[in-house]
Design a protein around this motif. Structure first.
Motif, PDB file in Angstrom:
ATOM      1  N   ILE A 524      85.031  31.399  49.568  1.00 45.81           N
ATOM      2  CA  ILE A 524      83.873  31.380  50.467  1.00 45.81           C
ATOM      3  C   ILE A 524      82.655  30.809  49.743  1.00 45.81           C
ATOM      4  N   CYS A 537      86.283  28.877  59.489  1.00 49.66           N
ATOM      5  CA  CYS A 537      86.684  30.092  58.781  1.00 49.66           C
ATOM      6  C   CYS A 537      88.018  30.566  59.364  1.00 49.66           C
ATOM      7  N   PRO A 540      88.964  34.517  57.224  1.00 49.71           N
ATOM      8  CA  PRO A 540      88.337  34.622  55.903  1.00 49.71           C
ATOM      9  C   PRO A 540      88.203  36.042  55.380  1.00 49.71           C
TER      10      PRO A 540
END
Length: 689
Positions: A524, A537, A540
């Motif tokens: 990230i 994402c 995530p």
């Protein structure tokens, strides 16, 4: 197989009338030897799991949950050892067992289901061979084992066991693989079933099926369950009692209903506050977080181990380790290791409750960051054409989050790869970034366009170079920013790592030395290092515990506000999607079945598929919607059903029109569109019943 034949294994387990607990752990201390020094990862842990009981073990990554499970199985790695304590299964002391008796215990008394079913199954053997071997270990003949394999696969709700038995693991979905692993674990009718994160990575409907299956089999067989998870909602749904581990110590224990309703340890209070609850969004308030990070094993020699992160801590907490205080609660005794357990719920919040500012007030007036028209993707698999994405069009405005939800195989990740240029769409598609044409393939995009679209993958192992240190992985992305040099670059690196809760001590580490949660934090930080315009994402936070997940979600919301970055957010956790998303698109077999504002999609009216997904999501509040079960598996994208592709599983199918006609797009107001033959008012009325 090596060793003596199954018939030579000693009988293991207490008689049915015996009142011995399924599992007893008393004063367990476990240490790992690393770099010439022993570090205690479990300290004086005592717990009991009664026969037929489900006991949940929760806590952050690294707190010792999996180590406790491996110690129970006497399966610690070579550098680990039990320093003190006693472990008994069905009244038998595990440490006193010789090699044959230990094999007998593992064959007949205790089974374990691991987090990743793909790693638990041999890719070169058929399902029939692998499951039948579990029966053969208990003494069954080859023919009897095959017969019992088919029976057990039916018991774990596999509709066509004969077909599955002839399959290899890679030919099954994640949910099917997990059910096969559970079937293998139940082959010996164990006294104790240990489940280590068994639903991580599963979509909401499959997770609900697996949990229902475990509850059903527990009721049928009387099996005790030790359920390890960082998903507190799942623990709340499945477990009678719960223990909370922190830095190797059991800091709270009691009936799950009592602990979750009236937690008495500040750490438990912090974990529960981190959760994105039903109906909560970034506009209504930030998620609370637990400040600081888990201490290194053995680094706190005196006082309360949680004191450095606790806002209630004082001099007494720093000097004197709290004893296990016990109080009477609604469903039995509740234990908490906190000097101030009676006021744990007055703990000040770590995060300001103010809403995250969002550029949402006039979404319709915001410029488009990304636009896609008529996206389709067909793969050639063997002799078949598989349409993974079918005619999808969507817009993403600046500063907006579009959530993508749907079961595994619905096309979410393929759609994300089409947006990123990692795969080419079929002819007739078009992409635009900030109003300018965006080439379909990433290799044809400019450096600025590539930098503008980034991704955080679900599996960080596939995205991070194992040969590089954490510092090198993040600094490499920062080096592409011309304005950053020397001290400014180093400052930015530390700002990023602090924001994603990555302790500075890991900067010199290689990714192989990190846990799954730490690897995801590195991924990230790297994705945001280059100031992207759009970030995809893809699950995530699936590998992160709730405290880190809350920090990451707050970070994503903050970055969105500060830099007007847009997100395409894919997740199986519907509460997480609801918290972060402004709009939500629901995919099924590569088609958008519903799209609209997040509140409208969650509050209804909804497409029947969306309704089923939402009803499957567990809630920590105990406010569970009536479960809507979907029959059968997701159809093949190579041969999708005619008419409405959902009609083969739809609980609200209205007749032949669903089988023959493509459903119209119905306007539910304010940009909320539902592709269904049932009128919007009728859907609303049905869902209110």
């Amino acid at each position: 197989m090596n060793g003596p034949p199954p018939s030579a294994f000693p009988t293991f387990g207490a008689a049915k009338g015996d009142q011995a607990d399924a599992l007893t752990v008393v004063g367990l201390t476990v240490a790992y030897r690393s770099r010439g020094r022993e570090r205690e990862v479990l300290q004086d842990v005592t717990l009991r799991v009664k026969r037929g009981e489900a006991y949940g073990l929760v806590g952050e990554s690294g707190c010792g949950k999996s180590t406790a499970a491996l110690a129970v199985l006497r399966y610690l790695p070579r550098n680990g050892r039990v320093k003190a304590g006693r472990i008994s299964i069905a009244g038998r002391d595990v440490a006193a067992l010789n090699a044959d008796a230990l094999r007998g215990m593992r064959a007949n008394a205790v089974s374990m289901v691991y987090q990743d079913p793909g790693r638990a199954l041999n890719p070169s053997l058929t399902i029939a061979r692998q499951v039948s071997e579990a029966f053969e270990v208990t003494g069954a003949s080859a023919d009897e084992a095959l017969s019992r394999t088919a029976e057990m696969l039916r018991r774990v709700r596999i509709a066509s066991p004969e077909r599955v038995m002839d399959s290899y693991p890679h030919q099954l979905s994640g949910g099917m693989q997990q059910r096969v692993v559970i079937a293998m674990a139940l082959a010996c009718n164990p006294e104790l079933l240990i489940l280590d994160e068994p639903t991580t990575g599963l979509d909401a409907t499959v997770e609900a099926e697996v949990l229902d299956l475990i509850a059903q089999l527990r009721a049928e067989l009387g099996t005790a369950v030790l359920f390890i998870s960082h998903n507190l909602a799942v623990i709340g749904r499945m477990c009678d009692r719960v223990g909370v581990l922190y830095a190797g110590k059991l800091v709270e224990e009691g009936a799950t209903a009592d602990v979750f309703a009236q937690p008495r340890h500040p750490y438990t209070v912090g974990l529960l506050r981190c959760l994105p609850r039903a109906g909560r969004s970034k506009e209504t308030g930030r998620l609370d977080t637990i400040p600081g990070s888990l201490p290194l094993p053995g680094s706190i020699a005196q006082g309360c181990i949680f004191a450095p992160r606790c806002k209630l801590a004082d001099e007494r907490c720093l000097k004197d380790a709290p004893p296990p205080y016990r109080v009477a609660s609604a469903h039995g005794d509740q234990m908490a290791r906190c000097h101030y357990h009676e006021r744990a719920q007055t703990l000040p919040r770590a995060t300001d409750e103010a809403p995250v500012p969002v550029a949402d007030a006039g979404v319709a007036d915001q410029p488009l960051a990304l636009s896609a028209r008529n996206l389709s993707k067909t793969f050639r698999v063997g002799d078949e054409d598989v349409r993974a994405v079918h005619d999808v069009s969507l817009d993403l405005v600046q500063g907006e989050t579009l959530g993508l939800v749907g079961e595994s195989g619905s096309g979410k990740t393929t759609l994300a790869k089409l947006l990123l240029g990692l795969v080419s769409p079929d002819k007739g598609a078009s992409l635009e970034l900030d109003g300018a044409t965006l080439p379909e393939r990433v290799t044809r995009r400019s450096e600025e366009q590539v930098k503008s679209l980034q991704i955080v993958f679900q599996n960080p192992d596939s995205a991070l170079n194992r040969a590089h240190s954490v510092r090198q992985l993040i600094a490499r992305s920062l080096s592409k920013l011309a304005a950053l040099h020397g001290e400014a670059k180093e400052k930015r690196l530390h700002t990023l790592t602090e924001a994603v809760r990555l302790p500075a001590r890991y900067l010199g580490s290689r990714t192989r030395q990190l846990s799954g949660g730490l690897k995801q934090r590195v991924a990230i930080a790297r994705a945001f290092a280059g100031d992207p315009r759009v970030v995809v994402c893809d699950e995530p936070t699936s590998a992160l515990d709730v405290s880190v997940q809350a920090a990451i979600l707050n970070l994503l919301a903050d970055l969105q506000h500060e830099r007007r970055v847009s997100y395409v957010f894919i997740s199986h956790d519907l509460h997480v999607v609801r918290y972060l998303s402004d709009r939500i698109a629901v995919l099924y077999l590569g088609r958008i079945m519903e799209i609209g504002r997040a509140a409208a999609v969650f509050d209804g009216p909804q497409h029947p598929y969306t309704e089923a997904l939402l009803s499957s999501a567990p809630s920590i509040d105990g406010t569970h919607a009536k479960r809507i079960r979907l029959s059968g598996e997701l159809p093949s994208a190579a041969n999708p059903p005619s008419g409405c592709v959902f009609h083969t599983r739809c609980p609200r199918k209205i007749g032949a029109i669903c089988e023959t006609d493509t459903p119209p797009c119905r306007d539910a107001g304010d940009g909320h569109a539902i592709h269904c033959h049932i009128p919007v008012d009728e859907l609303r009325a049905l869902q209110l019943q």
